[in-house]
Motif scaffolding. Structure first.
Motif, PDB file in Angstrom:
ATOM      1  N   CYS A   3       0.836  -1.197   0.000  1.00  0.00           N
ATOM      2  CA  CYS A   3       0.000   0.000   0.000  1.00  0.00           C
ATOM      3  C   CYS A   3       0.874   1.252   0.000  1.00  0.00           C
ATOM      4  O   CYS A   3       1.812   1.360   0.806  1.00  0.00           O
ATOM      5  CB  CYS A   3      -0.912  -0.011   1.229  1.00  0.00           C
ATOM      6  N   VAL A   4       0.563   2.183  -0.873  1.00  0.00           N
ATOM      7  CA  VAL A   4       1.329   3.423  -0.961  1.00  0.00           C
ATOM      8  C   VAL A   4       1.002   4.364   0.203  1.00  0.00           C
ATOM      9  O   VAL A   4       1.736   5.302   0.458  1.00  0.00           O
ATOM     10  CB  VAL A   4       1.094   4.149  -2.309  1.00  0.00           C
ATOM     11  N   ALA A   9       0.878  -5.065   3.019  1.00  0.00           N
ATOM     12  CA  ALA A   9       0.763  -5.877   1.799  1.00  0.00           C
ATOM     13  C   ALA A   9      -0.690  -5.859   1.315  1.00  0.00           C
ATOM     14  O   ALA A   9      -1.616  -6.090   2.096  1.00  0.00           O
ATOM     15  CB  ALA A   9       1.216  -7.304   2.066  1.00  0.00           C
ATOM     16  N   CYS A  10      -0.877  -5.559   0.028  1.00  0.00           N
ATOM     17  CA  CYS A  10      -2.219  -5.502  -0.562  1.00  0.00           C
ATOM     18  C   CYS A  10      -2.703  -6.899  -0.931  1.00  0.00           C
ATOM     19  O   CYS A  10      -1.908  -7.821  -1.096  1.00  0.00           O
ATOM     20  CB  CYS A  10      -2.214  -4.612  -1.804  1.00  0.00           C
ATOM     21  N   GLU A  11      -4.016  -7.023  -1.046  1.00  0.00           N
ATOM     22  CA  GLU A  11      -4.639  -8.283  -1.425  1.00  0.00           C
ATOM     23  C   GLU A  11      -5.463  -8.081  -2.689  1.00  0.00           C
ATOM     24  O   GLU A  11      -6.029  -7.007  -2.904  1.00  0.00           O
ATOM     25  CB  GLU A  11      -5.561  -8.768  -0.290  1.00  0.00           C
ATOM     26  N   ASP A  12      -5.539  -9.143  -3.494  1.00  0.00           N
ATOM     27  CA  ASP A  12      -6.368  -9.100  -4.701  1.00  0.00           C
ATOM     28  C   ASP A  12      -7.841  -9.150  -4.331  1.00  0.00           C
ATOM     29  O   ASP A  12      -8.221  -9.787  -3.344  1.00  0.00           O
ATOM     30  CB  ASP A  12      -6.067 -10.304  -5.609  1.00  0.00           C
ATOM     31  N   ARG A  22      -6.171  -4.185  -3.007  1.00  0.00           N
ATOM     32  CA  ARG A  22      -6.698  -3.334  -1.943  1.00  0.00           C
ATOM     33  C   ARG A  22      -5.914  -3.615  -0.668  1.00  0.00           C
ATOM     34  O   ARG A  22      -5.548  -4.758  -0.368  1.00  0.00           O
ATOM     35  CB  ARG A  22      -8.178  -3.624  -1.724  1.00  0.00           C
ATOM     36  N   CYS A  23      -5.706  -2.574   0.091  1.00  0.00           N
ATOM     37  CA  CYS A  23      -5.023  -2.707   1.382  1.00  0.00           C
ATOM     38  C   CYS A  23      -6.034  -3.187   2.423  1.00  0.00           C
ATOM     39  O   CYS A  23      -7.070  -2.543   2.631  1.00  0.00           O
ATOM     40  CB  CYS A  23      -4.436  -1.361   1.809  1.00  0.00           C
ATOM     41  N   ILE A  29      -7.398   1.420  -2.489  1.00  0.00           N
ATOM     42  CA  ILE A  29      -7.419   0.575  -3.692  1.00  0.00           C
ATOM     43  C   ILE A  29      -6.377   1.099  -4.674  1.00  0.00           C
ATOM     44  O   ILE A  29      -6.328   2.304  -4.958  1.00  0.00           O
ATOM     45  CB  ILE A  29      -8.811   0.576  -4.349  1.00  0.00           C
ATOM     46  N   HIS A  30      -5.553   0.203  -5.174  1.00  0.00           N
ATOM     47  CA  HIS A  30      -4.555   0.559  -6.184  1.00  0.00           C
ATOM     48  C   HIS A  30      -5.177   0.335  -7.568  1.00  0.00           C
ATOM     49  O   HIS A  30      -5.550  -0.781  -7.909  1.00  0.00           O
ATOM     50  CB  HIS A  30      -3.297  -0.297  -6.037  1.00  0.00           C
TER      51      HIS A  30
END
Length: 185
Positions: A3-4, A9-12, A22-23, A29-30
């Motif tokens: 996550c910025v 760590a982001c998840e699908d 998404r974090c 949301i990226h």
């Protein structure tokens, strides 16, 4: 991917038919968006256009293209156009205006949104290939079949449109950099 905003760590997750990241901690949301790029139709006093042959490490190597590239962060599309033409062709020119916008979807998964600029070169200096270009030259538009193999289908579309507008209308309608409409070139 992390996550910025918070570094977790982001998840699908699925959003409609699109996989996004998404974090789980902050919910950010990226969004994966197309890369902003420019391409330039540079026209000389004879009405020829400038093309460059792509190097071995480029996508679609050994094929030809309009001067093009990514717009750097903090750079305007006009600055990017001037920089890319200088880096790839060794020529200084200022764009006249925007003549088109196209989207590309490449075989390597990269998507781009390309602002297509028109520029005129009134000098007498020959192009000097640089950056990822190995050859550069001016090409007449009398017969599109005589152009070298083009790397991008968008370039063929852009060049064909420019040629058609020039033949049918005696010029091409374009937007100036200030946003006023100007007819002809």
């Amino acid at each position: 991917m992390f996550c910025v905003k918070c570094g977790t760590a982001c998840e699908d997750f699925m959003e409609g038919e699109t996989i996004r990241q998404r974090c789980p901690k902050c919910g950010h949301i990226h969004y994966k968006n197309p890369y902003p790029c420019i391409a330039a139709i540079v026209v000389n006093k004879k009405g020829e256009i400038l093309l460059g042959k792509r190097g071995a490490k480029s996508i679609y190597p050994f094929k030809w293209c309009l001067p093009c590239g990514y717009i750097e962060y903090g750079e305007t599309y006009v600055e990017a156009t001037v920089r890319e033409v200088e880096e790839e062709m060794g020529l200084h020119t200022l764009p006249d205006g925007i003549i088109n916008v196209v989207s590309n979807n490449f075989d390597n998964g990269v998507c781009s949104l390309v602002v297509v600029m028109l520029a005129h070169y009134d000098g007498d200096k020959d192009p000097v290939p640089g950056d990822d270009i190995t050859e550069a030259g001016w090409f007449a538009l009398d017969d599109m079949n005589l152009l070298p193999p083009l790397a991008f289908s968008a370039d063929k579309f852009i060049i064909s449109k420019y040629k058609r507008m020039r033949e049918e209308n005696g010029g091409i309608t374009r937007l100036t950099l200030e946003g006023h409409r100007v007819d002809g070139v």
